[in-house]
Design a protein around this motif. Structure first.
Motif, PDB file in Angstrom:
ATOM      1  N   GLU A 146       0.478  -0.891  -0.095  1.00  9.63           N
ATOM      2  CA  GLU A 146      -0.367  -0.083  -0.151  1.00  9.63           C
ATOM      3  C   GLU A 146       1.054   1.946   0.345  1.00  9.63           C
ATOM      4  OE1 GLU A 146      -3.734   0.695   2.097  1.00  9.63           O
ATOM      5  OE2 GLU A 146      -3.226  -1.262   3.101  1.00  9.63           O
ATOM      6  N   PHE A 147       1.873   1.348  -0.021  1.00 14.16           N
ATOM      7  CA  PHE A 147       2.824   1.953  -0.211  1.00 14.16           C
ATOM      8  C   PHE A 147       2.575   3.331  -1.150  1.00 14.16           C
ATOM      9  CE2 PHE A 147       5.766  -1.413   2.028  1.00 14.16           C
ATOM     10  CZ  PHE A 147       5.471  -0.651   3.517  1.00 14.16           C
ATOM     11  N   ASP A 148       2.356   2.550  -1.995  1.00 13.98           N
ATOM     12  CA  ASP A 148       1.970   3.783  -3.214  1.00 13.98           C
ATOM     13  C   ASP A 148       0.899   4.322  -3.122  1.00 13.98           C
ATOM     14  OD1 ASP A 148       4.175   3.606  -4.900  1.00 13.98           O
ATOM     15  OD2 ASP A 148       3.851   1.494  -6.027  1.00 13.98           O
ATOM     16  N   ARG A 149      -0.050   3.679  -2.857  1.00 16.45           N
ATOM     17  CA  ARG A 149      -2.089   4.116  -2.616  1.00 16.45           C
ATOM     18  C   ARG A 149      -1.068   5.422  -1.839  1.00 16.45           C
ATOM     19  NH1 ARG A 149      -5.279   6.813  -3.855  1.00 16.45           N
ATOM     20  NH2 ARG A 149      -7.010   6.704  -3.006  1.00 16.45           N
ATOM     21  N   MET A 150      -0.649   5.314  -0.698  1.00 16.26           N
ATOM     22  CA  MET A 150      -0.766   6.239   0.720  1.00 16.26           C
ATOM     23  C   MET A 150       0.212   7.491   0.027  1.00 16.26           C
ATOM     24  SD  MET A 150      -1.774   6.500   3.394  1.00 16.26           S
ATOM     25  CE  MET A 150      -2.038   4.595   4.834  1.00 16.26           C
ATOM     26  N   LEU A 151       0.922   6.725  -0.404  1.00 18.49           N
ATOM     27  CA  LEU A 151       1.876   8.359  -1.285  1.00 18.49           C
ATOM     28  C   LEU A 151       1.034   9.311  -2.149  1.00 18.49           C
ATOM     29  CD1 LEU A 151       4.278   9.227  -0.399  1.00 18.49           C
ATOM     30  CD2 LEU A 151       5.377   8.300  -2.564  1.00 18.49           C
ATOM     31  N   GLU A 152      -0.013   8.539  -2.849  1.00 23.11           N
ATOM     32  CA  GLU A 152      -0.853   9.085  -3.627  1.00 23.11           C
ATOM     33  C   GLU A 152      -2.191   9.313  -3.395  1.00 23.11           C
ATOM     34  OE1 GLU A 152      -2.143   6.096  -6.677  1.00 23.11           O
ATOM     35  OE2 GLU A 152      -1.958   7.499  -8.221  1.00 23.11           O
ATOM     36  N   TRP A 153      -2.917   8.970  -2.492  1.00 20.38           N
ATOM     37  CA  TRP A 153      -3.511  10.018  -1.289  1.00 20.38           C
ATOM     38  C   TRP A 153      -2.983  10.801  -1.163  1.00 20.38           C
ATOM     39  CZ3 TRP A 153      -4.547   9.857   4.102  1.00 20.38           C
ATOM     40  CH2 TRP A 153      -5.713  10.293   4.699  1.00 20.38           C
ATOM     41  N   CYS A 154      -1.901  10.687  -0.158  1.00 20.80           N
ATOM     42  CA  CYS A 154      -1.092  12.166   0.768  1.00 20.80           C
ATOM     43  C   CYS A 154      -1.255  12.799  -0.423  1.00 20.80           C
ATOM     44  CB  CYS A 154       0.144  11.497   1.832  1.00 20.80           C
ATOM     45  SG  CYS A 154      -0.159  10.587   2.949  1.00 20.80           S
ATOM     46  N   GLY A 155      -0.794  12.619  -1.508  1.00 20.63           N
ATOM     47  CA  GLY A 155      -0.944  14.012  -2.205  1.00 20.63           C
ATOM     48  C   GLY A 155      -1.651  14.565  -2.684  1.00 20.63           C
ATOM     49  N   GLU A 156      -2.445  13.859  -2.948  1.00 23.77           N
ATOM     50  CA  GLU A 156      -4.343  14.253  -3.300  1.00 23.77           C
ATOM     51  C   GLU A 156      -4.767  14.897  -2.147  1.00 23.77           C
ATOM     52  OE1 GLU A 156      -5.151   9.572  -5.544  1.00 23.77           O
ATOM     53  OE2 GLU A 156      -5.723  10.908  -3.553  1.00 23.77           O
ATOM     54  N   GLN A 157      -4.260  15.060  -1.278  1.00 23.63           N
ATOM     55  CA  GLN A 157      -5.453  15.568  -0.299  1.00 23.63           C
ATOM     56  C   GLN A 157      -3.778  16.491   0.770  1.00 23.63           C
ATOM     57  OE1 GLN A 157      -8.046  14.751   1.668  1.00 23.63           O
ATOM     58  NE2 GLN A 157      -8.191  13.152   0.013  1.00 23.63           N
ATOM     59  N   GLY A 158      -3.222  16.643   0.040  1.00 14.50           N
ATOM     60  CA  GLY A 158      -2.024  17.530   0.727  1.00 14.50           C
ATOM     61  C   GLY A 158      -1.427  17.452   1.795  1.00 14.50           C
ATOM     62  N   PHE A 159      -0.904  16.294   2.504  1.00 11.83           N
ATOM     63  CA  PHE A 159      -0.569  15.694   3.933  1.00 11.83           C
ATOM     64  C   PHE A 159       0.809  15.213   3.389  1.00 11.83           C
ATOM     65  CE2 PHE A 159      -4.866  13.634   5.285  1.00 11.83           C
ATOM     66  CZ  PHE A 159      -5.861  15.257   5.339  1.00 11.83           C
ATOM     67  N   ASP A 160       1.993  15.403   4.142  1.00  9.23           N
ATOM     68  CA  ASP A 160       3.508  14.818   4.666  1.00  9.23           C
ATOM     69  C   ASP A 160       2.571  13.540   4.850  1.00  9.23           C
ATOM     70  OD1 ASP A 160       4.389  16.770   3.653  1.00  9.23           O
ATOM     71  OD2 ASP A 160       4.855  17.506   5.398  1.00  9.23           O
ATOM     72  N   LEU A 161       4.240  12.154   5.072  1.00  9.67           N
ATOM     73  CA  LEU A 161       3.555  11.040   5.472  1.00  9.67           C
ATOM     74  C   LEU A 161       4.955  10.992   5.295  1.00  9.67           C
ATOM     75  CD1 LEU A 161       2.424   8.016   4.745  1.00  9.67           C
ATOM     76  CD2 LEU A 161       3.432   7.760   2.477  1.00  9.67           C
ATOM     77  N   THR A 162       4.755   9.751   6.788  1.00  4.16           N
ATOM     78  CA  THR A 162       5.948   9.467   7.039  1.00  4.16           C
ATOM     79  C   THR A 162       5.858   8.192   7.408  1.00  4.16           C
ATOM     80  OG1 THR A 162       6.568  11.550   8.727  1.00  4.16           O
ATOM     81  CG2 THR A 162       7.521   9.152   9.017  1.00  4.16           C
ATOM     82  N   ILE A 163       7.178   7.041   7.256  1.00  2.93           N
ATOM     83  CA  ILE A 163       7.046   5.804   7.033  1.00  2.93           C
ATOM     84  C   ILE A 163       7.720   5.109   8.036  1.00  2.93           C
ATOM     85  CG2 ILE A 163       7.322   3.483   5.414  1.00  2.93           C
ATOM     86  CD1 ILE A 163       6.993   4.842   2.814  1.00  2.93           C
ATOM     87  N   ILE A 164       6.907   4.079   9.221  1.00  6.00           N
ATOM     88  CA  ILE A 164       8.107   4.319  10.337  1.00  6.00           C
ATOM     89  C   ILE A 164       8.318   2.525  10.371  1.00  6.00           C
ATOM     90  CG2 ILE A 164       7.891   4.316  13.009  1.00  6.00           C
ATOM     91  CD1 ILE A 164       6.042   6.322  12.870  1.00  6.00           C
ATOM     92  N   GLU A 165       9.521   2.294  10.512  1.00  9.90           N
ATOM     93  CA  GLU A 165      10.282   0.599  10.877  1.00  9.90           C
ATOM     94  C   GLU A 165       9.196   0.222  11.917  1.00  9.90           C
ATOM     95  OE1 GLU A 165      14.299   0.570  11.208  1.00  9.90           O
ATOM     96  OE2 GLU A 165      14.420   0.513   8.763  1.00  9.90           O
TER      97      GLU A 165
END
Ligand code: SAM
Length: 352
Positions: free
Chosen positions: A191-210
């Motif tokens: 889901e990383f691609d979809r999440m990045l795309e959605w954040c772009g659409e919404q105007g959100f930054d994203l942090t992925i955490i181990e």
């Protein structure tokens, strides 16, 4: 003492007020960022964070909102410029807005640069406007998946539509949003691609955490959940243009700009890399225990000095003693020989 704050709680200035010295640790790092867990309770039970049958602390152990205000204000006097309220779920604590309201006075005086929070978003529809009124400008919201069924499975008790409604309210109120997504092997790694795309659409930054080895979480095996972000980044780069940028928070995240969306993407990699050398933060639990490092057991009790006296001299001294013990860094390991937690407390204790 009632667990709520009066509107005018400015502590009287005394001519003999104890001196608040800046906090410099043994490695010359200036501590200017405090994260405060205001409750160990949460309305979700994320599988990597908590066991389903958690035992929570009795109320007497927990700092009242007045005490939290006092200890946060002592840290502000000692040079903290950024305050993050977290949990458990901070927005499920009763009267929590009165704490935000009161801490907002440090923004008004210029003593504090930022008052912010990390939340699961379940209560944002109710509180987004109030948070803005208290001076909050940016928030972190934790969402590991955009699939409602998967969301229910990961959080055990959470409902994605409610969180999305909260995010709409946050946007409408003018809050900048960063999404936190924990990378879980075999769960959300498609889901990383979809999440990045959605954040772009919404105007959100994203942090992925181990996923970090904190606390006993029952049947789940850490090794089964762990996904190194080096792999995630390599996969994302097949589709997105990720440009390294010099944006730093003093924390373990490293950021890139996603050219296609113009948004920031952070990677928090305590396992594959750690960036402890620039650590500027300490963490306070809701019982008044100060952790100088997220990944170590050593801690200092601030509740006893806080409750022992009305003036802050003993509290300042206890903070100074703690900062003098701040370790150089942590040493989380997840491999076949280290399946158990590296530290015994759950993330919900120190607030992530
Ligand atoms: N309830 C709030 C929330 O959901 O954001 C604040 C507290 S929560 C403990 C803070 C962050 O820690 C969340 O983004 C959560 O996903 C993350 N977290 C919890 N346990 C973790 C673990 N073992 N490894 C990595 N991140 C974890």
């Amino acid at each position: 003492m009632p667990d709520g704050l009066a509107n005018n709680n400015t502590r009287p200035a005394s001519s003999a007020a104890p001196r608040a010295e800046p906090m410099i640790d043994p490695f010359g790092r200036h501590v200017s960022y405090l994260r405060v867990s205001v409750t160990d309770r949460c309305d979700f039970r994320c599988v990597y964070c908590m066991a389903e049958d958690m035992t929570f602390l009795p109320k007497a152990e927990i700092l009242s909102l007045e005490e939290l205000d006092r200890v946060c204000s002592a840290f502000v006097a000692k040079g903290v410029r950024k305050l993050r309220i977290t949990g458990g779920e901070p927005l499920v604590r009763r009267n929590i807005m009165s704490l935000f309201q009161n801490l907002g006075r440090h923004l008004d005086t210029g003593a504090l640069d930022e008052l912010t929070l990390t939340t699961n978003g379940s209560q944002l529809a109710k509180y987004a406007g109030d948070l803005v009124d208290c001076g909050v400008r940016r928030i972190n919201v934790s969402i590991d998946t955009l699939d409602a069924a998967k969301f229910a499975a990961i959080t055990r008790w959470g409902k994605l539509p409610k969180v999305l409604e909260g995010l709409d309210a946050a946007k409408a109120a003018g809050l900048a949003v960063k999404i936190n997504m924990v990378a879980l092997k075999g769960v959300n790694d498609d889901e990383f691609d979809r999440m990045l795309e959605w954040c772009g659409e919404q105007g959100f930054d994203l942090t992925i955490i181990e996923v970090m080895p904190m606390g006993d979480i029952g049947g789940e095996q850490r090794l089964d959940q762990y996904l190194p972000l080096s792999i995630v980044r390599a996969k994302l780069q097949e589709r997105w243009t990720l440009v390294d940028i010099d944006y730093k928070t003093g924390g373990p995240a490293r950021y890139v700009e996603v050219k296609e969306t113009g948004r920031k993407l952070g990677f928090i990699t305590p396992l594959t890399h750690n960036f402890c050398e620039s650590c500027n933060r300490v963490r306070l639990t809701c019982t008044g225990t100060l952790f100088m490092c997220l990944g170590q057991e050593d801690a200092a009790d601030l509740r006893a000095p806080l409750r022992a006296s009305d003036d802050d001299a003993a509290l300042f001294a206890a903070i100074d003693e703690a900062i003098a013990r701040k370790p150089k860094g942590h040493d989380f390991i997840i491999d076949r020989r280290h399946k158990g937690p590296a530290v015994s407390r759950h993330m919900s204790v120190t607030g992530g």
